[in-house]
Enzyme design. Sequence first.
Site, PDB file in Angstrom:
ATOM      1  NE  ARG A  88       2.533  48.079 -10.320  1.00 39.64           N
ATOM      2  CZ  ARG A  88       3.629  47.640 -10.690  1.00 39.64           C
ATOM      3  NH1 ARG A  88       4.616  48.625 -10.848  1.00 39.64           N
ATOM      4  NH2 ARG A  88       3.739  46.478 -11.095  1.00 39.64           N
ATOM      5  CG  ASP A 148       6.612  43.879  -6.224  1.00 38.19           C
ATOM      6  OD1 ASP A 148       6.009  43.545  -7.414  1.00 38.19           O
ATOM      7  OD2 ASP A 148       6.440  44.881  -5.436  1.00 38.19           O
ATOM      8  NE  ARG A 151       5.604  40.529 -11.984  1.00 38.09           N
ATOM      9  CZ  ARG A 151       4.561  41.156 -12.034  1.00 38.09           C
ATOM     10  NH1 ARG A 151       4.562  42.623 -11.659  1.00 38.09           N
ATOM     11  NH2 ARG A 151       3.541  40.941 -12.714  1.00 38.09           N
ATOM     12  CG  HIS A 175       3.003  46.866  -6.272  1.00 36.94           C
ATOM     13  ND1 HIS A 175       3.964  45.500  -6.880  1.00 36.94           N
ATOM     14  CD2 HIS A 175       1.824  46.729  -7.137  1.00 36.94           C
ATOM     15  CE1 HIS A 175       3.138  45.192  -7.706  1.00 36.94           C
ATOM     16  NE2 HIS A 175       2.110  45.695  -7.825  1.00 36.94           N
TER      17      HIS A 175
END
Length: 308
Positions: A88, A148, A151, A175
């Site tokens: 990211r 998150d 998940r 993140h």
Amino acid sequence: MKVTVVGAGAVGASCAEYIAIKNFASEVVILDIKEGYAEGKAMDLMQCASLNGFDTKIVGSTNDYSKTAGSDICVITSGIPRKPGMTREELIGINAGIVKTVSASLVEHSPNTIIIVVSNPMDTMTYLVHKTTDLPKHKIIGMGGALDSARFKYRLAEAMDAPISDIDGMVIGGHSDKGMVPLTSHATRNSIKVSEFISEERLDQVKEDTKVGGATLTKLLGTSAWYAPGAAVSALVQAIACDQKKMFPCSALLEGEYGLRDLCIGVPVLLGRNGIEKIVDVPLSDAEKAHLAESAEGVKKTNGLLEI
């Protein structure tokens, strides 16, 4: 309630779809720089209205921010998505310029809006919006922790072969693949600690699988995921629009909370009509405290790459 979603790609379109289906917004505006793309997505979604039973008006616009005027909530999904093998953080150069321009244009037409940032690297992009707009800090929110945590709960349910509705759990921290801090000490199945059901070794595997959840999907799909990110955004938007005071882990600007300052990172917050109504202080294990401190250093390092 008017909501704008900037970026008509898979994530942005999923955001708009889930918000519309929940039927709490009067209007959703989708904006994109690609000629006709947002208009096409909006038309396609509006043709679902009678089939899916929603009355939300969906409007598409090619880079005309005047169409977004008076938005109560704006969602920024624009930027390049991750490709297999990318972190990211590697997206920062291109996406920072995009997010800075987009947020300025949104605030120009909706000076009282609440902004939800989805673009990666999400914590740093949220920090950028804080530094380059005049919005109060409670009106700038990063989405990552909500995704998150979803998940994390998926992986916990998988490990226990349990209905996911039985599971409660939260991920704080950055993140990013290394920065996520799944709070295993607080995770439960119907209020019973998950450690009563699975071994410490299996729980450690759940944590690792959660942390690479985005990268796993990127490898499988060839690009970033979109269904769960869209659902996560719609949950945050609904909590704000309906003044639900629901708790989500979101990237928020910290000024001493959790011993951290001058950065945005995922922490539990209460979301209501004013955006972030409260940052919630939850007790952490020594390992979780250390992991959060390490995560914060990683976020600060990425923030240092910004040209503000």
